[in-house]
Motif scaffolding. Sequence first.
Motif, PDB file in Angstrom:
ATOM      1  N   LYS A  18      62.596  41.837   3.806  1.00 16.91           N
ATOM      2  CA  LYS A  18      63.137  42.011   2.452  1.00 16.91           C
ATOM      3  C   LYS A  18      63.995  43.271   2.379  1.00 16.91           C
ATOM      4  O   LYS A  18      65.014  43.302   1.706  1.00 16.91           O
ATOM      5  N   ASP A 160      62.483  39.193  -6.211  1.00 12.09           N
ATOM      6  CA  ASP A 160      62.027  40.536  -5.861  1.00 12.09           C
ATOM      7  C   ASP A 160      60.950  40.953  -6.847  1.00 12.09           C
ATOM      8  O   ASP A 160      60.812  40.374  -7.926  1.00 12.09           O
ATOM      9  N   CYS A 162      56.842  41.851  -8.018  1.00 12.79           N
ATOM     10  CA  CYS A 162      55.604  41.073  -7.959  1.00 12.79           C
ATOM     11  C   CYS A 162      54.786  41.308  -9.224  1.00 12.79           C
ATOM     12  O   CYS A 162      54.725  42.419  -9.742  1.00 12.79           O
ATOM     13  N   CYS A 169      47.525  47.001  -3.116  1.00 12.71           N
ATOM     14  CA  CYS A 169      48.969  46.892  -2.876  1.00 12.71           C
ATOM     15  C   CYS A 169      49.777  47.750  -3.851  1.00 12.71           C
ATOM     16  O   CYS A 169      49.573  47.692  -5.063  1.00 12.71           O
ATOM     17  N   ILE A 171      53.132  47.431  -4.012  1.00  8.04           N
ATOM     18  CA  ILE A 171      54.433  46.790  -4.210  1.00  8.04           C
ATOM     19  C   ILE A 171      54.837  46.723  -5.687  1.00  8.04           C
ATOM     20  O   ILE A 171      55.986  47.025  -6.022  1.00  8.04           O
ATOM     21  N   LYS A 175      58.399  47.997  -6.462  1.00 12.92           N
ATOM     22  CA  LYS A 175      59.443  46.998  -6.726  1.00 12.92           C
ATOM     23  C   LYS A 175      59.535  46.575  -8.183  1.00 12.92           C
ATOM     24  O   LYS A 175      60.509  45.940  -8.579  1.00 12.92           O
ATOM     25  N   GLN A 206      58.347  38.672  -2.434  1.00 11.62           N
ATOM     26  CA  GLN A 206      56.985  39.184  -2.351  1.00 11.62           C
ATOM     27  C   GLN A 206      55.989  38.034  -2.458  1.00 11.62           C
ATOM     28  O   GLN A 206      54.924  38.054  -1.844  1.00 11.62           O
ATOM     29  N   ASP A 207      56.352  37.014  -3.231  1.00  7.81           N
ATOM     30  CA  ASP A 207      55.501  35.829  -3.418  1.00  7.81           C
ATOM     31  C   ASP A 207      56.443  34.657  -3.685  1.00  7.81           C
ATOM     32  O   ASP A 207      56.909  34.457  -4.796  1.00  7.81           O
ATOM     33  N   TYR A 242      55.328  33.904   2.886  1.00  9.72           N
ATOM     34  CA  TYR A 242      54.635  34.642   1.833  1.00  9.72           C
ATOM     35  C   TYR A 242      54.216  33.777   0.638  1.00  9.72           C
ATOM     36  O   TYR A 242      54.532  34.060  -0.506  1.00  9.72           O
TER      37      TYR A 242
END
Length: 466
Positions: A18, A160, A162, A169, A171, A175, A206-207, A242
């Motif tokens: 990413k 992008d 999450c 996490c 993230i 992000k 991310q997912d 992912y």
Amino acid sequence: MTHRAGKRYHLITLGCAKNAVDSASMAQLLEGAGYEATERPGRADVLIVNTCGFIEAARQESLRVLRELAARKKKGQLLIAAGCLAQRWGARLVEEVPGIDGVIGTRRWMDILEFIEALRGRSIPEPLFHIPDGGPIRREERGVLRAAVQGVSAYLKIADGCRRPCAFCAIPLIKGPAVSRPPEAIWAEARRLVDQGVRELILIAQDTTDYGHDLGMRDGLPVLIEGLVQRVPEAKWIRIMYAYPGAVSDRLIEVMARYPQVAHYLDIPLQHGHPAVLRRMRRPANIEWVYRTVEKLRRAMPDIAIRTTFIVGYPGETEEEFETLLRFIRDLEFDRVGCFTYSYEPETPSARQPGHLPEEVKQERYERLMAAQQPISLRKNQALVGKTLEVLIEGVGDGLSVGRTYRDAPEIDGLVLVEGEWPVGQFLPVRITGAMTYDLIGVVVNPTSSPDGSSRPPRATREPSR
């Protein structure tokens, strides 16, 4: 291209695919404005490090690279820290690495040109910061591919950020909330990539299974994939990375099974196999769902390769809970398994949970888990001996070619060693003749010409030891 003063850049990318996409997008903007890439930092006018800040090891690598560049920085050069660690640490990064001129966050890669001009226009040589805070940022840069191309493969970013609450996490802190890209933009970019010769599209976020939720789409990933299949029928493999546990829908399975272009490969990071640990992780804890879904996937696609990752040594993980994870792995026999020891992240909920384990316990459990998976991986590979699989050739040398099957994502899974030196970028039928724990050995089936294009058969090569 004629070089213009002040228009050379050196860009280093750290971390995941990413990040590689964000770097590729920055490079497109820079080159569109007349900048020229250089592999030599000493020749660059602008030094950019797209950092990773996900776990401690990644942070230390980012700091090391920044310090090395700062120590060698010449008069007039700009050093910019971009990406995850820049977003997460902000001003602290400048304290850790004196010599950084600018810090630009994860969701502002599209402002890189304006940021460079702002740095050059400073009246005093103080570091500048461009780090967004708050809600999601929606902005599509016209003409900029949100993809990183490697040979005939491309990582294509579909979203992008999450919205998942995982306790370990950082993230979402780095992000921000999930932001899906419009499907029309993704389809158009896929068309451009395929027209440029890309044959493998690797969908990343991310997912990925959360794709379209913020756009009001229900089960958006299958919709996106069906659109890709219709618009880029020339794509050989469409690979999904992912996927979130609990979000692999029946419709997604049906779409994967229906279209030959969609690789029979799925990455589902499960993180653990004991429901109590998963609850502490704030992850889906319905283990029965995992068993049912793996059964559905294998029933719909008997040849599917399922990859997962686990965290060992999570706070409070008991020996009994770890043994349950080992049984879970042996029960389900995943094709590919990655493992990480728990990384302490001070800003996450897991940092405040009791029962943090010593590093030696984490490492010992890591080694036991990988030892449990190795015979499973070997057995899976041995079952392929005698079969013929399409292999994407990605490198050659010393009488051998190296490639991947649909079962292998770039850089994280296994390889196929193929006798003879065959053209890079081709998909060739390869009969599997040998199996190792992670890699395979094979020969091209019924070649019509030698690897160098002549009518001679390829020269014999010694088979590597198995």
